[in-house]
Design an enzyme around this catalytic site. Structure first.
Site, mmCIF file in Angstrom:
data_model
loop_
_atom_site.group_PDB
_atom_site.id
_atom_site.type_symbol
_atom_site.label_atom_id
_atom_site.label_comp_id
_atom_site.label_asym_id
_atom_site.label_seq_id
_atom_site.Cartn_x
_atom_site.Cartn_y
_atom_site.Cartn_z
ATOM 1 N N GLU A 273 8.942 12.247 -9.994
ATOM 2 C CA GLU A 273 7.888 11.103 -10.612
ATOM 3 C C GLU A 273 6.473 11.625 -10.254
ATOM 4 O O GLU A 273 5.600 10.650 -9.773
ATOM 5 C CB GLU A 273 8.257 9.670 -9.866
ATOM 6 C CG GLU A 273 9.608 9.379 -10.165
ATOM 7 C CD GLU A 273 10.073 8.371 -9.328
ATOM 8 O OE1 GLU A 273 9.009 7.463 -8.634
ATOM 9 O OE2 GLU A 273 11.216 7.493 -9.253
ATOM 10 N N ARG A 276 -0.726 11.785 -10.293
ATOM 11 C CA ARG A 276 -1.708 12.159 -10.032
ATOM 12 C C ARG A 276 -1.855 14.003 -10.292
ATOM 13 O O ARG A 276 -2.944 14.188 -10.843
ATOM 14 C CB ARG A 276 -2.106 12.060 -8.594
ATOM 15 C CG ARG A 276 -3.422 12.347 -8.216
ATOM 16 C CD ARG A 276 -3.826 12.164 -6.821
ATOM 17 N NE ARG A 276 -3.299 10.747 -6.162
ATOM 18 C CZ ARG A 276 -3.969 9.789 -5.952
ATOM 19 N NH1 ARG A 276 -5.302 9.565 -6.054
ATOM 20 N NH2 ARG A 276 -3.167 8.616 -5.348
ATOM 21 N N CYS A 343 -21.712 -6.689 -9.924
ATOM 22 C CA CYS A 343 -22.347 -7.502 -8.920
ATOM 23 C C CYS A 343 -21.601 -7.848 -7.825
ATOM 24 O O CYS A 343 -20.918 -8.683 -7.403
ATOM 25 C CB CYS A 343 -22.875 -9.068 -9.335
ATOM 26 S SG CYS A 343 -23.838 -8.826 -10.933
ATOM 27 N N GLU A 344 -21.434 -6.529 -7.073
ATOM 28 C CA GLU A 344 -20.681 -6.411 -5.607
ATOM 29 C C GLU A 344 -21.210 -5.137 -4.854
ATOM 30 O O GLU A 344 -21.516 -4.316 -5.570
ATOM 31 C CB GLU A 344 -19.246 -6.054 -6.014
ATOM 32 C CG GLU A 344 -18.304 -7.138 -7.044
ATOM 33 C CD GLU A 344 -17.544 -7.961 -6.166
ATOM 34 O OE1 GLU A 344 -17.517 -7.715 -4.687
ATOM 35 O OE2 GLU A 344 -17.005 -8.883 -6.730
HETATM 36 N N1 LLP Z 1 6.776 6.877 -8.233
HETATM 37 C C1 LLP Z 1 6.525 5.594 -7.674
HETATM 38 C C2 LLP Z 1 7.718 4.720 -7.508
HETATM 39 C C3 LLP Z 1 4.925 5.266 -7.373
HETATM 40 O O1 LLP Z 1 4.778 3.882 -6.900
HETATM 41 C C4 LLP Z 1 3.944 6.157 -7.646
HETATM 42 C C5 LLP Z 1 2.793 5.707 -7.431
HETATM 43 C C6 LLP Z 1 4.364 7.358 -8.260
HETATM 44 C C7 LLP Z 1 5.521 7.561 -8.569
HETATM 45 C C8 LLP Z 1 3.288 8.450 -8.582
HETATM 46 O O2 LLP Z 1 2.513 8.804 -7.571
HETATM 47 P P1 LLP Z 1 1.622 10.071 -7.456
HETATM 48 O O3 LLP Z 1 2.213 11.379 -8.126
HETATM 49 O O4 LLP Z 1 0.554 9.725 -8.681
HETATM 50 O O5 LLP Z 1 0.922 10.078 -6.305
HETATM 51 N N2 LLP Z 1 -4.001 3.776 -7.322
HETATM 52 C C9 LLP Z 1 -4.017 4.812 -6.280
HETATM 53 C C10 LLP Z 1 -2.584 5.468 -6.197
HETATM 54 C C11 LLP Z 1 -1.538 4.407 -6.356
HETATM 55 C C12 LLP Z 1 -0.074 5.002 -6.363
HETATM 56 C C13 LLP Z 1 1.033 4.094 -6.624
HETATM 57 N N3 LLP Z 1 2.219 4.575 -6.779
HETATM 58 C C14 LLP Z 1 -5.046 5.680 -6.084
HETATM 59 O O6 LLP Z 1 -6.124 5.415 -6.987
HETATM 60 O O7 LLP Z 1 -5.174 6.732 -5.424
#
Ligand code: LLP
Length: 420
Positions: A273, A276, A343-344
């Site tokens: 999954e 990023r 404004c933060e």
């Molecule tokens: N699968 C599940 C169940 C997840 O909760 C997430 C991300 C992913 C896959 C994807 O993960 P990735 O490959 O993108 O690392 N907003 C935060 C990141 C939050 C990630 C939440 N879950 C940031 O900007 O660093």
């Protein structure tokens, strides 16, 4: 990325200059490279060739329809966490049979819709969710395919807000309890067990914690097999990190080679999954400097993108690379805090950046494609930015900048009689 020189790479996205794009679409603006997006996804496909797999893009990282469309066309599956994400994937041409549904708080409405369109798998995060899903499937006369999302209690060594596989976390089911849940699931008439799942965190820059989690899943899969529960797939979640500053995450292929080593001789399909690692470095946030201001201790570059456009620095103290697009080299470099209009005091894109900047210049925030626009909001009643996809020397507006009418859509004034 374009093939021009290192210096120019900062100024060009594929065949178009950022300056020209900013003039055409105004700022702040998210710009995506079609070529980088494709090549990141293809890197996953290539590395997994030879083993049964399903790569489910984590829609939460970037849910723009055009991004989902490109990935769907390449054969991607999708990891969703809401019915909103489900509808986006369907509009973009995604195959429901390649969708996995994660999340701790799926509602009946969401699960019913996912059952109706026939998604590949529900990643179950609690016993109560399992029973509710069974009931909903019974009502619809359908079988609900599930995997149990286990919490393997492994430290992903990342920011605490994006660690999800530790005991303290709300996510998943304690791996020690999982066997019990599988045995309960086996007895439910409208549940079909298809896999096992985990996701230990995000922006993970070392392979080891992910491999450790995988080893726990493999042990459990074998144990379940001995009890007559055969799993079709093992879902390792997302989490592979990218380079923002000086992190050294493994490449997609190095990461997957290690994963595949654990899979040798195994029959389960590998489900992933990633979010990023597919979209972060394909995206740029372009912003214009409105004013410069300084005092005894600081120089501020006040820009037109705020924390409502890009929340990561404010929320996680995330460091994101910021380059000056103009780069004429004549102005002396100084340390600037790059701050936004909200404004933060936490409204900054970067602190203490050595840059040469003048009012009116353009700045580019790199690796902004993941959790950038997706986490943006209307805070301070600011319309959300435009999104543009560049492909070669063509640019496509894939989301219009919001306008002032968008800001009040759905709101109503109270009737006169209740106002004194
Ligand atoms: N699968 C599940 C169940 C997840 O909760 C997430 C991300 C992913 C896959 C994807 O993960 P990735 O490959 O993108 O690392 N907003 C935060 C990141 C939050 C990630 C939440 N879950 C940031 O900007 O660093």
């Amino acid at each position: 990325m374009s093939v021009i020189s290192e210096e120019k790479q900062r100024l060009w996205i594929e065949g178009l200059s950022i300056t020209e794009l900013a003039e055409r679409y105004s700022t702040p603006c998210y710009i995506y490279s079609h070529a980088t997006l494709e090549s990141n996804f293809i890197a996953y496909q290539e590395a997994l060739r030879g083993h049964k797999h399903l790569i489910c893009f984590a829609v939460k990282a970037n849910s723009n329809l055009a991004i989902l469309q490109v990935l769907a066309r390449l054969g991607a599956g999708f990891d969703i966490v809401s019915v909103g994400e489900l509808e986006r994937v369907l509009i973009a041409g995604g195959d429901p049979k390649k969708i996995v549904f994660s999340g701790v708080a799926k509602t009946s409405v969401e699960m019913r819709r996912a059952l109706e369109v026939g998604i590949y798998c529900f990643n179950i995060e609690s016993e109560e969710e399992l029973f509710l899903l069974n009931q909903l499937a019974l009502d619809l006369g359908l079988l609900a395919p599930i995997s149990v999302r286990v919490n393997p209690d492994v430290d992903p060594v990342t920011h605490p807000y994006i660690s999800t596989g530790l005991k303290e976390s709300k996510f998943g089911i304690d791996i020690k309890e999982a066997e019990k849940i599988y045995n309960k699931a086996k007895k439910l008439k409208n549940i079909q067990i298809v896999g096992i799942d985990c996701h230990i965190g995000s922006q993970i820059t070392e392979i080891q914690p992910i491999i450790q989690a995988l080893e726990h899943l493999i042990v459990l899969s074998d144990k379940l097999k001995s009890q007559g529960i055969h799993l079709e797939h093992i879902d390792l979640g997302g989490g592979l990190g990218v380079r923002y500053e000086n992190e050294q995450p493994p490449s997609i292929s190095a990461f997957l080679n290690s994963v595949l080593k654990c899979f040798s001789g195994r029959n389960e399909t590998l489900v992933l999954e990633p979010g990023r690692s597919i979209i972060a470095n394909a995206g740029y946030l372009v912003t214009r400097v409105l004013y410069l201001k300084n005092n005894d201790v600081k120089n501020f570059a006040i820009v037109d993108a705020g924390m409502n456009d890009m929340l990561r620095p404010a929320l996680y103290q995330a460091w994101m690379d910021i380059q000056s697009v103009n780069c004429d080299g004549y102005k002396p470099k100084k340390y600037f805090d790059i701050v936004g209009p909200v404004c933060e005091s936490s409204d900054f894109l970067g602190l203490k950046r050595l840059l040469s900047i003048d009012a009116g210049d353009l700045l580019c925030v790199h690796s902004a494609g993941a959790y950038g626009f997706a986490m943006s909001s209307n805070y301070n009643s600011r319309p959300r930015a435009a999104e543009v996809m560049v492909s070669g020397d063509q640019a496509y507006l894939v989301r219009e900048r919001e306008n002032l009418a968008d800001l009040t859509r759905g709101e109503t004034l109270l009737p006169e009689q209740i106002l004194k």
